[in-house]
Write an enzyme that holds these catalytic residues in place. Structure first.
Site, mmCIF file in Angstrom:
data_model
loop_
_atom_site.group_PDB
_atom_site.id
_atom_site.type_symbol
_atom_site.label_atom_id
_atom_site.label_comp_id
_atom_site.label_asym_id
_atom_site.label_seq_id
_atom_site.Cartn_x
_atom_site.Cartn_y
_atom_site.Cartn_z
ATOM 1 N N GLU A 37 0.815 -1.233 0.000
ATOM 2 C CA GLU A 37 0.000 0.000 0.000
ATOM 3 C C GLU A 37 0.844 1.276 0.000
ATOM 4 O OE1 GLU A 37 -2.610 -0.497 3.372
ATOM 5 O OE2 GLU A 37 -3.546 -2.274 2.539
ATOM 6 N N ASN A 75 2.049 -4.995 -3.241
ATOM 7 C CA ASN A 75 0.693 -5.443 -2.912
ATOM 8 C C ASN A 75 -0.140 -4.218 -2.548
ATOM 9 O OD1 ASN A 75 -1.101 -7.742 -2.157
ATOM 10 N ND2 ASN A 75 -0.898 -6.965 -0.059
ATOM 11 N N HIS A 80 -10.193 -6.724 -1.781
ATOM 12 C CA HIS A 80 -11.257 -6.594 -0.771
ATOM 13 C C HIS A 80 -12.458 -5.939 -1.446
ATOM 14 C CE1 HIS A 80 -8.705 -7.951 2.440
ATOM 15 N NE2 HIS A 80 -7.778 -7.099 2.072
ATOM 16 N N GLU A 106 -5.736 -11.220 -1.114
ATOM 17 C CA GLU A 106 -6.542 -11.046 0.105
ATOM 18 C C GLU A 106 -8.025 -10.962 -0.207
ATOM 19 O OE1 GLU A 106 -5.196 -7.632 2.367
ATOM 20 O OE2 GLU A 106 -3.088 -8.065 1.956
ATOM 21 N N ASP A 130 -11.846 -10.957 -0.316
ATOM 22 C CA ASP A 130 -13.095 -11.258 0.379
ATOM 23 C C ASP A 130 -14.176 -10.384 -0.252
ATOM 24 O OD1 ASP A 130 -12.331 -8.839 1.647
ATOM 25 O OD2 ASP A 130 -12.007 -9.787 3.601
HETATM 26 C C1 XIL Z 1 -6.101 -6.801 8.404
HETATM 27 C C2 XIL Z 1 -6.289 -8.031 9.268
HETATM 28 O O1 XIL Z 1 -7.178 -8.908 8.620
HETATM 29 C C3 XIL Z 1 -6.813 -7.670 10.639
HETATM 30 O O2 XIL Z 1 -6.775 -8.796 11.503
HETATM 31 C C4 XIL Z 1 -5.978 -6.552 11.255
HETATM 32 O O3 XIL Z 1 -6.539 -6.169 12.510
HETATM 33 C C5 XIL Z 1 -5.887 -5.371 10.304
HETATM 34 O O4 XIL Z 1 -5.357 -5.801 9.057
HETATM 35 N N1 XIL Z 1 -4.848 -4.935 3.792
HETATM 36 C C6 XIL Z 1 -3.805 -5.710 4.224
HETATM 37 C C7 XIL Z 1 -4.012 -6.638 5.360
HETATM 38 O O5 XIL Z 1 -2.736 -5.705 3.606
HETATM 39 O O6 XIL Z 1 -2.846 -6.806 6.101
HETATM 40 C C8 XIL Z 1 -5.147 -6.194 6.250
HETATM 41 O O7 XIL Z 1 -5.380 -7.186 7.242
HETATM 42 C C9 XIL Z 1 -6.385 -5.919 5.436
HETATM 43 C C10 XIL Z 1 -6.140 -4.845 4.427
#
Ligand code: XIL
Length: 378
Positions: free
Chosen positions: A177, A220, A256, A285, A287
């Site tokens: 990020e 990422n 996400h 990641e 979801d």
């Molecule tokens: C999130 C985790 O899922 C949580 O448990 C934590 O409290 C906060 O971070 N982008 C990312 C991840 O790169 O590391 C993040 O994970 C979600 C967003």
């Protein structure tokens, strides 16, 4: 023939047979969940050139929840994690605040356990993350360091963490990020860029590569699913750094998603343009959250929309040659970060709290089955 021995006997045997080797207390593979045939899992149907992964729940938001550490204590969870996936990503266990809580203290036990589990269950591991603006320890963010000290701190951290798991981590999200949504670098909230300037990004990759020359090194980010200012910024940055000899292997899209918004239909085109640069790509990641009304179940239409988002994201990855890793950010709603971070949204993973498979699970399974033949990594 496989002979089961007690742990004590195994240790004794290894001490006798391999006197010079350190005793390895290899964890046994997790048993398959009752009622689930091995052919009836995501990893079984995944094509051999695509890893199917999940985040491993622990640290971060989990620490303020009522349950104990999921990965350590939830046996049915562990069984599914082993059975369904051939790649795992620590959800928080390698973030600075977790793994490096004090300047002179590293906390490796949890990650060591994940790596052992992965090896016992023939899974690869994605490392996450080394260079980020978030989830950094107070000693670092509030510390009073000179530029030289900060540089040394970053180098030491990367070499220590990457070095410890050298040969055991397939892909690293080295930098996470680093861009704002408008495609400008995070020059205020990212401590490294703010204090040391943008050139430090290249150093992070160089140090990671030195510590593990075989690991594949990625950028990422979120909000880079489609063709937009942020993904354009990566498309410009990565070849420019590569031309300077910086060891970068890939570009990863978090994924996400929310059913509040349309599916990013240009995901495939976006992955493809990074693939065209000769880069590996990954979804790291994913979801798909939805609006929830407390006390009610999601509607069939909501679940179908969610399934379609998961499916289209996986199809996009499958369609792109070097998109070689597809990771969901947890597989059961029990441990999802979504309700904790997105008010009014939830139900974002592919299994309900009791591991009942949702339509989204079956959409992934079918899509993997239909992907190009050649199975492996089962
Ligand atoms: C999130 C985790 O899922 C949580 O448990 C934590 O409290 C906060 O971070 N982008 C990312 C991840 O790169 O590391 C993040 O994970 C979600 C967003």
């Amino acid at each position: 023939m496989k002979v089961r021995t007690s742990l004590a006997a195994a240790v004794l045997a290894s001490a006798i047979l391999l006197p010079s080797a350190a005793p390895t207390l290899a964890a046994p593979p997790a048993p398959r969940p009752p009622g689930i045939e091995k052919q009836d899992t995501l990893r079984w149907v995944a094509p051999k050139d695509l890893r199917i992964g999940s985040a491993v729940a622990g640290g971060g938001h989990h620490e303020t929840q009522a349950y104990p550490d999921p990965f350590t204590y939830d046996q049915p969870y562990r069984e599914r994690l082993a059975a369904e996936f051939n790649s795992v990503s620590p959800e928080n266990q390698l973030k600075w605040e977790f793994v490096h809580p004090e300047q002179d203290t590293y906390r490796f036990a949890e990650m060591d356990a994940i790596v052992q589990f992965a090896q016992a269950n023939k899974q690869v591991v994605r490392g996450h993350t080394l260079f980020w603006h978030s989830q950094n320890p107070e000693w670092l963010e509030e510390g009073d360091f000179t530029k030289e000290e900060l540089r040394a701190i970053l180098k030491d951290h990367i070499q220590t963490v990457v070095g410890r798991y050298a040969g055991k981590i397939q892909q690293w999200d080295v930098a996470n990020e680093i861009f704002n949504d408008n495609g400008t670098l995070r020059t205020t909230d990212n401590i490294w860029i703010r204090e040391l300037g943008p050139d430090i990004i290249a150093d992070a990759f160089r140090w990671a590569h030195e510590a593990d020359p075989k690991a594949k090194l990625f950028f990422n980010d979120y909000g880079v699913e489609g063709l937009n200012a942020k993904s354009n910024a990566y498309l410009e940055l990565i070849p420019r750094l590569q031309a300077q000899g910086v060891p970068i292997d890939g570009f990863a899209i978090q994924g996400h998603l929310s059913t509040r918004y349309g599916f990013p239909g240009d995901l495939r085109a976006n992955l493809q343009r990074f693939d065209d640069l000769g880069l590996e790509t990954a979804i790291t990641e994913i979801d798909v959250r939805m609006d929830v009304v407390a006390g009610t179940e999601p509607t069939a239409a909501q679940l179908a929309q969610q399934a379609s988002y998961y499916q289209r994201a996986l199809e996009a990855c499958v369609a792109v040659d070097e998109c070689n890793s597809f990771t969901i950010w947890g597989f059961t709603d029990t441990y999802s970060w979504v309700p904790v971070f997105f008010s009014g949204e939830g139900e974002a993973t592919v299994m309900e709290e009791d591991f009942t498979r949702k339509p989204a699970y079956y959409a992934l399974q079918t899509t993997l089955e239909q992907a190009s033949p050649g199975r492996g990594n089962r």
